[in-house]
Design an enzyme around this catalytic site. Structure first.
Site, mmCIF file in Angstrom:
data_model
loop_
_atom_site.group_PDB
_atom_site.id
_atom_site.type_symbol
_atom_site.label_atom_id
_atom_site.label_comp_id
_atom_site.label_asym_id
_atom_site.label_seq_id
_atom_site.Cartn_x
_atom_site.Cartn_y
_atom_site.Cartn_z
ATOM 1 C CG HIS A 60 0.551 -7.902 6.657
ATOM 2 N ND1 HIS A 60 0.559 -6.992 5.793
ATOM 3 C CD2 HIS A 60 1.593 -7.261 7.478
ATOM 4 C CE1 HIS A 60 1.260 -5.768 5.965
ATOM 5 N NE2 HIS A 60 1.948 -6.031 7.117
ATOM 6 C CB CYS A 99 -3.614 -11.294 3.503
ATOM 7 S SG CYS A 99 -2.199 -10.249 3.359
ATOM 8 C CD GLU A 116 -1.097 -1.681 -3.130
ATOM 9 O OE1 GLU A 116 -1.449 -0.503 -3.027
ATOM 10 O OE2 GLU A 116 -0.064 -1.821 -3.921
ATOM 11 C CG HIS A 117 -1.004 -7.149 -2.625
ATOM 12 N ND1 HIS A 117 0.048 -7.216 -1.786
ATOM 13 C CD2 HIS A 117 -0.563 -6.594 -3.642
ATOM 14 C CE1 HIS A 117 1.127 -6.344 -2.307
ATOM 15 N NE2 HIS A 117 0.662 -6.091 -3.312
ATOM 16 C CG HIS A 118 -4.797 -10.851 -0.330
ATOM 17 N ND1 HIS A 118 -3.368 -10.531 -0.097
ATOM 18 C CD2 HIS A 118 -4.675 -12.050 -0.949
ATOM 19 C CE1 HIS A 118 -2.614 -11.309 -0.443
ATOM 20 N NE2 HIS A 118 -3.308 -12.458 -1.008
#
Ligand code: ZN
Length: 197
Positions: free
Chosen positions: A152, A154, A84-86
């Protein structure tokens, strides 16, 4: 294939994708990108399918009465999610164990529950607790353990660029929390499958 499993599409994403392509310096009109907005809309509908589903819906008639209180372990459930951050993928494996208390869940349902919470914007920690809470709510077992290991993108593709790092998260309920031997039995059962061991 049930009606809810028909491929969805999010047509609103098509013009947004064309703008996105322009913003990053691409030409949305060039041949290779012509149908990209439609593909993106379809792919994102699939990857965020969890928003349109409920726990009751994915479990259906999958709960059964059963004797016995031996630990049940479902290992190596693949998951794919988007951070949800990237809004970049993270993926890996989930291991779920529980100790029944009169009710069991059909084995295929564990994968459906993992998908339910993975197919949306997420952090791995939250998927882990949501899966544990779901099993707890459905079965009221003597204990639930969830261990997830994820890579991850990201982290791997940008920023710190730690290509080989993975993230392990766990949630323990009931006996898995209170009894070290129960927890150790679970950990040794799944350990062989953890990356790099
Ligand atoms: Zn991220």
């Amino acid at each position: 294939m049930s009606k809810s499993e028909q491929p969805r599409t999010i047509s609103e994403l098509e013009p947004l994708t064309r703008d996105w392509l322009t913003a990053i310096g691409e030409n949305p009109g060039r041949e290779g990108l012509e149908r990209t907005p439609q593909r993106v809309a379809k792919a994102w509908a699939y990857m965020t399918e969890g928003y349109g589903q409920t726990l009751a819906g994915v479990v259906g008639e999958g709960i059964f009465a059963a004797e016995g209180s031996e630990m049940v372990i479902v290992k190596d459930i693949e998951f794919y999610s988007m951070c949800e951050h990237h809004m970049l993928p993270f993926y890996g494996r989930a291991h779920i164990a529980y100790i029944p208390n009169g009710k069991i869940l059909g084995l295929s349902k564990f994968a459906r529950i993992v998908d339910l919470y993975s197919r949306r914007l997420q952090v791995q920690e939250r998927i882990t607790t949501q899966v544990a809470d779901a099993v707890q709510d459905l079965l009221a077992p003597k204990g639930v353990a969830v261990l997830m290991e994820g890579v991850h993108l990201c982290m791997a593709m940008r920023g710190v660029q730690k290509q080989n790092s993975s993230t392990t998260t766990s949630a323990m309920r009931g006996l898995f929390r209170s009894d070290a031997r129960t927890r150790a039995e679970f950990m040794s059962a799944v350990q062989g499958t953890l990356r790099g061991r």
